[in-house]
Design an enzyme around this catalytic site. Structure first.
Site, PDB file in Angstrom:
ATOM      1  N   ARG A   1      18.509  -4.927  -4.140  1.00 24.95           N
ATOM      2  CA  ARG A   1      17.590  -4.881  -3.000  1.00 24.95           C
ATOM      3  C   ARG A   1      17.607  -6.185  -2.209  1.00 24.95           C
ATOM      4  NH1 ARG A   1      11.457  -3.396  -3.890  1.00 24.95           N
ATOM      5  NH2 ARG A   1      11.652  -5.017  -5.480  1.00 24.95           N
TER       6      ARG A   1
ATOM      7  N   ARG B   1      -2.298   0.124 -11.183  1.00 24.73           N
ATOM      8  CA  ARG B   1      -1.148  -0.048 -12.066  1.00 24.73           C
ATOM      9  C   ARG B   1      -1.563  -0.022 -13.531  1.00 24.73           C
ATOM     10  NH1 ARG B   1       2.223  -2.954  -8.408  1.00 24.73           N
ATOM     11  NH2 ARG B   1       4.359  -2.853  -9.131  1.00 24.73           N
TER      12      ARG B   1
ATOM     13  N   LYS C   1       8.574   3.210  -3.511  1.00 25.76           N
ATOM     14  CA  LYS C   1       7.209   3.307  -2.963  1.00 25.76           C
ATOM     15  C   LYS C   1       7.140   2.679  -1.566  1.00 25.76           C
ATOM     16  CE  LYS C   1       5.387   1.010  -6.469  1.00 25.76           C
ATOM     17  NZ  LYS C   1       6.617   0.702  -7.231  1.00 25.76           N
TER      18      LYS C   1
HETATM   19  P1  AP5 Z   1       5.191  -4.735  -5.896  1.00 21.48           P
HETATM   20  O1  AP5 Z   1       5.602  -5.386  -4.645  1.00 21.48           O
HETATM   21  O2  AP5 Z   1       4.240  -3.602  -5.834  1.00 21.48           O
HETATM   22  O3  AP5 Z   1       6.517  -4.365  -6.667  1.00 21.48           O
HETATM   23  P2  AP5 Z   1       6.949  -3.101  -7.537  1.00 21.48           P
HETATM   24  O4  AP5 Z   1       5.984  -2.074  -7.949  1.00 21.48           O
HETATM   25  O5  AP5 Z   1       7.666  -3.766  -8.644  1.00 21.48           O
HETATM   26  O6  AP5 Z   1       7.649  -2.244  -6.562  1.00 21.48           O
HETATM   27  P3  AP5 Z   1       8.816  -2.653  -5.695  1.00 21.48           P
HETATM   28  O7  AP5 Z   1       8.324  -3.204  -4.402  1.00 21.48           O
HETATM   29  O8  AP5 Z   1       9.771  -3.508  -6.448  1.00 21.48           O
HETATM   30  O9  AP5 Z   1       9.559  -1.267  -5.537  1.00 21.48           O
HETATM   31  P4  AP5 Z   1       9.279  -0.018  -4.621  1.00 21.48           P
HETATM   32  O10 AP5 Z   1       8.868   1.122  -5.476  1.00 21.48           O
HETATM   33  O11 AP5 Z   1       8.392  -0.364  -3.455  1.00 21.48           O
HETATM   34  O12 AP5 Z   1      10.749   0.262  -4.143  1.00 21.48           O
HETATM   35  P5  AP5 Z   1      11.468   0.016  -2.720  1.00 21.48           P
HETATM   36  O13 AP5 Z   1      10.988   1.032  -1.739  1.00 21.48           O
HETATM   37  O14 AP5 Z   1      11.421  -1.405  -2.314  1.00 21.48           O
HETATM   38  O15 AP5 Z   1       4.548  -5.809  -6.912  1.00 21.48           O
HETATM   39  C1  AP5 Z   1       5.129  -7.074  -7.100  1.00 21.48           C
HETATM   40  C2  AP5 Z   1       4.328  -7.866  -8.106  1.00 21.48           C
HETATM   41  O16 AP5 Z   1       2.970  -8.047  -7.642  1.00 21.48           O
HETATM   42  C3  AP5 Z   1       4.160  -7.226  -9.488  1.00 21.48           C
HETATM   43  O17 AP5 Z   1       5.275  -7.472 -10.333  1.00 21.48           O
HETATM   44  C4  AP5 Z   1       2.898  -7.938  -9.984  1.00 21.48           C
HETATM   45  O18 AP5 Z   1       3.173  -9.263 -10.389  1.00 21.48           O
HETATM   46  C5  AP5 Z   1       2.054  -7.986  -8.721  1.00 21.48           C
HETATM   47  N1  AP5 Z   1       1.204  -6.804  -8.546  1.00 21.48           N
HETATM   48  C6  AP5 Z   1       1.270  -5.918  -7.517  1.00 21.48           C
HETATM   49  N2  AP5 Z   1       0.350  -4.959  -7.661  1.00 21.48           N
HETATM   50  C7  AP5 Z   1      -0.314  -5.233  -8.811  1.00 21.48           C
HETATM   51  C8  AP5 Z   1      -1.363  -4.582  -9.511  1.00 21.48           C
HETATM   52  N3  AP5 Z   1      -1.925  -3.440  -9.038  1.00 21.48           N
HETATM   53  N4  AP5 Z   1      -1.792  -5.120 -10.672  1.00 21.48           N
HETATM   54  C9  AP5 Z   1      -1.255  -6.259 -11.146  1.00 21.48           C
HETATM   55  N5  AP5 Z   1      -0.242  -6.933 -10.547  1.00 21.48           N
HETATM   56  C10 AP5 Z   1       0.225  -6.414  -9.381  1.00 21.48           C
HETATM   57  O19 AP5 Z   1      12.960   0.415  -3.138  1.00 21.48           O
HETATM   58  C11 AP5 Z   1      13.699  -0.374  -4.046  1.00 21.48           C
HETATM   59  C12 AP5 Z   1      15.192  -0.419  -3.607  1.00 21.48           C
HETATM   60  O20 AP5 Z   1      15.753   0.891  -3.702  1.00 21.48           O
HETATM   61  C13 AP5 Z   1      15.390  -0.853  -2.145  1.00 21.48           C
HETATM   62  O21 AP5 Z   1      16.554  -1.612  -2.087  1.00 21.48           O
HETATM   63  C14 AP5 Z   1      15.534   0.469  -1.381  1.00 21.48           C
HETATM   64  O22 AP5 Z   1      16.325   0.311  -0.232  1.00 21.48           O
HETATM   65  C15 AP5 Z   1      16.219   1.346  -2.419  1.00 21.48           C
HETATM   66  N6  AP5 Z   1      15.810   2.757  -2.331  1.00 21.48           N
HETATM   67  C16 AP5 Z   1      14.556   3.225  -2.140  1.00 21.48           C
HETATM   68  N7  AP5 Z   1      14.560   4.578  -2.150  1.00 21.48           N
HETATM   69  C17 AP5 Z   1      15.840   4.957  -2.372  1.00 21.48           C
HETATM   70  C18 AP5 Z   1      16.501   6.225  -2.503  1.00 21.48           C
HETATM   71  N8  AP5 Z   1      15.812   7.381  -2.411  1.00 21.48           N
HETATM   72  N9  AP5 Z   1      17.830   6.231  -2.736  1.00 21.48           N
HETATM   73  C19 AP5 Z   1      18.516   5.072  -2.830  1.00 21.48           C
HETATM   74  N10 AP5 Z   1      17.969   3.833  -2.708  1.00 21.48           N
HETATM   75  C20 AP5 Z   1      16.642   3.785  -2.486  1.00 21.48           C
END
Ligand code: AP5
Length: 217
Positions: free
Chosen positions: A127, A88, A13
């Site tokens: 990551r 979420r 995302k």
């Molecule tokens: P948040 O920061 O939103 O974390 P998340 O949803 O767990 O999402 P991530 O940031 O971990 O993943 P992403 O989908 O953005 O992936 P990314 O692009 O980084 O939330 C953190 C915390 O905040 C939650 O746990 C909760 O405690 C709280 N919170 C937030 N919102 C909330 C809500 N609405 N309600 C309640 N609590 C809330 O990519 C991941 C990795 O994969 C990177 O290393 C990237 O380089 C790699 N990558 C990405 N795309 C590809 C691809 N196509 N191929 C290969 N590698 C890839």
């Protein structure tokens, strides 16, 4: 353009959001980033949410909904936005509908990045992120040009506390069923655009661009 990007932790995302906001010139509203910034600044909100964040648990709905409501009232969000990490839960989705309806608005797109659990585990544990500008990298899948250094702002990269294996397991557990229910909720309204998020960053973005341009080019 009122867009939600939906997907399990690690689905990409944040990675895709960076390209979307650059091309479509809409503000990026990422609840995870907002909570992490509050935590780093040690604000009352940051102190309240720190334990949830570090353990990988969801922050309570009431707090999260209030934060988003305030953010959507800022002038830059009046002409469109990209919501990342919100909603979420179903109560959050319903609250969002209510907030938009008060302004006579509705969501235009829900982009759902579908990625298998095996791939998510690999992505999250590998990551590395930039604490200064928020850019996201991966030890093997998406390397920075110089190891351990941000391409954009040259800061040293770090691992998020919730990317440690024990917190990753909790995050997936917390989000699996809720994300499935949200996808069903938006599919029933004809808003859901399913995207195979397991392809390269560029190919995923090409499909997102197509979905967003469909009725806005
Ligand atoms: P948040 O920061 O939103 O974390 P998340 O949803 O767990 O999402 P991530 O940031 O971990 O993943 P992403 O989908 O953005 O992936 P990314 O692009 O980084 O939330 C953190 C915390 O905040 C939650 O746990 C909760 O405690 C709280 N919170 C937030 N919102 C909330 C809500 N609405 N309600 C309640 N609590 C809330 O990519 C991941 C990795 O994969 C990177 O290393 C990237 O380089 C790699 N990558 C990405 N795309 C590809 C691809 N196509 N191929 C290969 N590698 C890839």
């Amino acid at each position: 353009m009122h867009v939600v990007i939906l997907g399990l932790p690690g689905a990409g995302k944040g990675t895709q959001a960076a390209s979307i906001i650059e091309e479509f010139r809409i503000p990026h509203i990422a609840t995870g980033d907002m909570f992490r910034e509050a935590k780093a600044a040690k604000t009352p909100l940051g102190k309240e949410v720190q334990a949830y964040l570090d353990k990988g648990l969801l922050v309570p709905d009431e707090l999260t909904i209030r934060l988003v409501r305030e953010r959507l009232q800022q002038p830059d969000a009046k002409h469109g936005f990209l919501l990342d990490g919100f909603p979420r839960t179903l109560p959050q989705a319903k609250a969002l509908d209510g907030m938009l309806a008060e302004e006579g608005l509705a969501l235009t797109h829900v982009l759902y990045l579908e990625v298998s659990e095996t791939e998510l585990l690999q992505r999250l544990t590998g990551r590395r992120v930039c604490p200064a500008c928020g850019a996201s990298y991966h030890l093997t899948l998406h390397k920075p040009r110089i190891e351990g250094v941000c391409n954009r702002c040259a800061s040293a990269l770090i691992q998020r506390p919730d990317d440690k294996p024990e917190a990753v397991a909790v995050r997936l557990q917390e989000n699996l069923e809720r994300t499935r229910m949200l996808a069903e909720f938006y599919e029933a309204r004809g808003l859901l655009g399913k995207i195979d998020g397991e392809r390269s960053v560029k190919r995923v973005y090409d499909e997102i661009r197509q979905a967003l341009r469909g009725d806005h080019s």
